[in-house]
Design an enzyme around this catalytic site. Structure first.
Site, PDB file in Angstrom:
ATOM      1  CB  SER A 130      -0.916   0.004   1.236  1.00  0.00           C
ATOM      2  OG  SER A 130      -0.144   0.194   2.418  1.00  0.00           O
ATOM      3  CE  LYS A 131      -0.119   6.230  -3.552  1.00  0.00           C
ATOM      4  NZ  LYS A 131       0.935   6.684  -4.479  1.00  0.00           N
ATOM      5  NE  ARG A 132       1.341  -0.786   5.928  1.00  0.00           N
ATOM      6  CZ  ARG A 132       0.237  -1.396   5.519  1.00  0.00           C
ATOM      7  NH1 ARG A 132      -0.793  -0.683   5.105  1.00  0.00           N
ATOM      8  NH2 ARG A 132       0.144  -2.715   5.507  1.00  0.00           N
ATOM      9  N   GLY A 137       5.384   3.089   0.081  1.00  0.00           N
ATOM     10  CA  GLY A 137       5.988   3.900  -0.990  1.00  0.00           C
ATOM     11  C   GLY A 137       5.121   3.853  -2.233  1.00  0.00           C
ATOM     12  CD  GLU A 177       3.054   6.387  -7.047  1.00  0.00           C
ATOM     13  OE1 GLU A 177       3.350   7.115  -6.093  1.00  0.00           O
ATOM     14  OE2 GLU A 177       2.395   5.326  -6.925  1.00  0.00           O
TER      15      GLU A 177
END
Length: 473
Positions: free
Chosen positions: A241-243, A245, A251
């Site tokens: 997940s975003k946590r 990176g 991206e």
């Protein structure tokens, strides 16, 4: 003779192409391409409130960057709503589905009472076997008639046989009371109509397979080969997940990773071919098979991605590498290269690409050819341009003017000059690096001279001498 392999990637256009979705697309692409099959793309845009054209484009851009080309036109699931409803009506006419007049309030009340009494909340509609003569003149949903006893076996080539008791399956809604088809129906109809032979997707869809099999079997259609692949976890063992990176393919392009390196790395996330870590696309297509996919979640490792990115940059042909570098600049929002600079970059790639792991590193190492005169040396390089060093460069310049511009001639000229001055070539290298690139860490002096050419090389040496004359060190 077995039917040709047909796989599909079917993302929902509600955001960017997640790295997990990118791996699913890659596995489908590899399996089809390695067997002269077809790889199809379907956009599951039935959720009109959340689906956007921008998200669809982001998915297409992500697949384009990764080089995962699809066969035929992109298919819109929403465009097939009439066909999906037609199948629901066909099942109704065949007695394999029924009209359910239960309201949302009635269903909610049933489940609330079941929870309070500790019973199963699986809803069993009283309309399943009702006499049509008792049907009210009211809105209704169409539900499939699920088997009431026995077991459903999902024969999955990754997970093995997964057995689900049919008493755990409800009479799934096929068509809502407003006449719109549900996702579960749309997926099955689309996969059948597209001729999909292998459904390769995340194992979070595993339970859906049992419900979708009811539709296949009720329609008398062949069930595809199931292959539910484990999810990707972060380094901490939790779902990526975003946590952790970056999670979107776009991206990683903007961060400057090689598309070939990303394909190589994603292929190794959950699949293996012996101990092979580094391989080409051709090898991946030849080797990839479903029995090489493991059951356990794979962990994303940036260091491994970086290493593979560098190895692929090193073996990529210069023209293709230049094109990808320009794509990186656009993705990262950096200024585009002028045509002459782009040509210069391509000319320099042979001597820098084997030492760059990402495109930002590649561009940094190419700075000597991308920089404009006059070259401003950084602090460390400036220390190499003291009075003695510049005197050496002034004496060297006339000899370079007369040199043939080949590596052999340049090496002979520079080494001969150093010998005449009673010094080693290393004493010349520092000032030459500083004058030509403004840095102390560069490709070899000879490579820079060859890439820059005679005129630019001599002009930069002259600039260094002139700068010293105007601003003594």
């Amino acid at each position: 003779m077995s039917a040709p392999v047909v796989t599909r990637f079917a993302p929902s256009p509600t955001g960017f192409l997640h790295i997990g979705g990118a791996r699913t697309a890659l596995f489908n692409w590899l399996y089809a391409r390695g067997r002269d099959g077809k790889f199809l793309l379907r956009i599951e845009d039935t959720d009109r409130a959340r689906s956007t054209p921008e998200a669809t484009q982001a998915i297409l851009d992500g697949l384009g960057w990764l080089g995962l080309d699809h066969d035929g036109e992109v298919i819109s699931q929403a465009a097939g709503a009439e066909r999906h409803a037609e199948v629901a009506q066909e099942l109704l006419a065949a007695g394999k589905a029924y009209k359910c007049f239960a309201t949302q309030d009635e269903i909610a009340a049933f489940r609330e009472a079941a929870r309070a009494e500790g019973r199963s909340t699986l809803y069993r509609s009283p309309w399943r076997d009702a006499d049509p003569a008792t049907h009210p003149d009211a809105p209704y949903a169409i539900r499939i008639k699920a088997p009431l006893d026995g077991q459903t076996v999902i024969r999955d080539v990754v997970q093995g046989d997964v057995v689900i008791g049919n008493d755990q399956l409800d009479d799934m809604i096929l068509l809502r009371s407003d006449g719109t088809p549900v996702y579960m129906l749309a997926v099955v109809v689309d996969d059948h109509d597209m001729g999909v032979t292998h459904v390769i997707r995340g194992d979070d869809h595993l339970n859906n397979a049992a419900r979708q099999m009811m539709i296949y079997q009720a329609m008398g259609w062949d069930v595809p080969v199931w292959a539910h692949i484990p999810l990707i976890f972060g380094p901490d063992g939790k779902k990526l997940s975003k946590r952790h990176g970056a999670t979107g393919a776009h991206e990683y392009q903007a961060m400057g990773y090689s598309a070939a390196g990303m394909r190589n790395y994603l292929a190794r996330l959950g699949w293996s071919h012996g101990d092979d870590e580094f391989f080409t696309d051709a090898q991946a297509r030849a080797w990839f098979d479903l029995d090489g996919i493991g059951k356990s979640p794979a962990r994303f490792d940036m260091k491994k991605l970086e290493n593979l990115s560098g190895r692929h940059i090193a073996i990529t042909e210069d023209a293709a590498l230049r094109q990808e570098a320009e794509g990186y600049l656009a993705a990262a929002g950096r200024p585009a290269l002028e045509p002459e600079k782009a040509k210069g970059l391509e000319a320099a790639l042979y001597c820098i690409k084997d030492r760059a792991k990402t495109f930002p590193e590649l561009i940094e190492k190419a700075e000597f050819i991308l920089a404009d005169r006059p070259i401003a040396p950084d602090e460390k390089a400036a220390k190499s341009l003291d009075g003695d060093a510049l005197e050496l460069l002034r004496e060297l310049t006339p000899q370079l003017q007369n040199a043939s511009w080949s590596r052999e001639s340049l090496e002979a000229t520079l080494n001969g000059f150093a010998e005449q001055r009673g010094t080693k070539f290393g004493k010349l290298a520092g000032p030459l690096r500083a004058a030509l690139a403004g840095r102390s860490a560069t490709p070899s002096v000879f490579d820079m001279m060859l890439v820059l050419g005679r005129e630019e090389t001599l002009a930069r040496l002259q600039d260094a001498a002139t700068r010293d004359a105007v601003q003594p060190s």
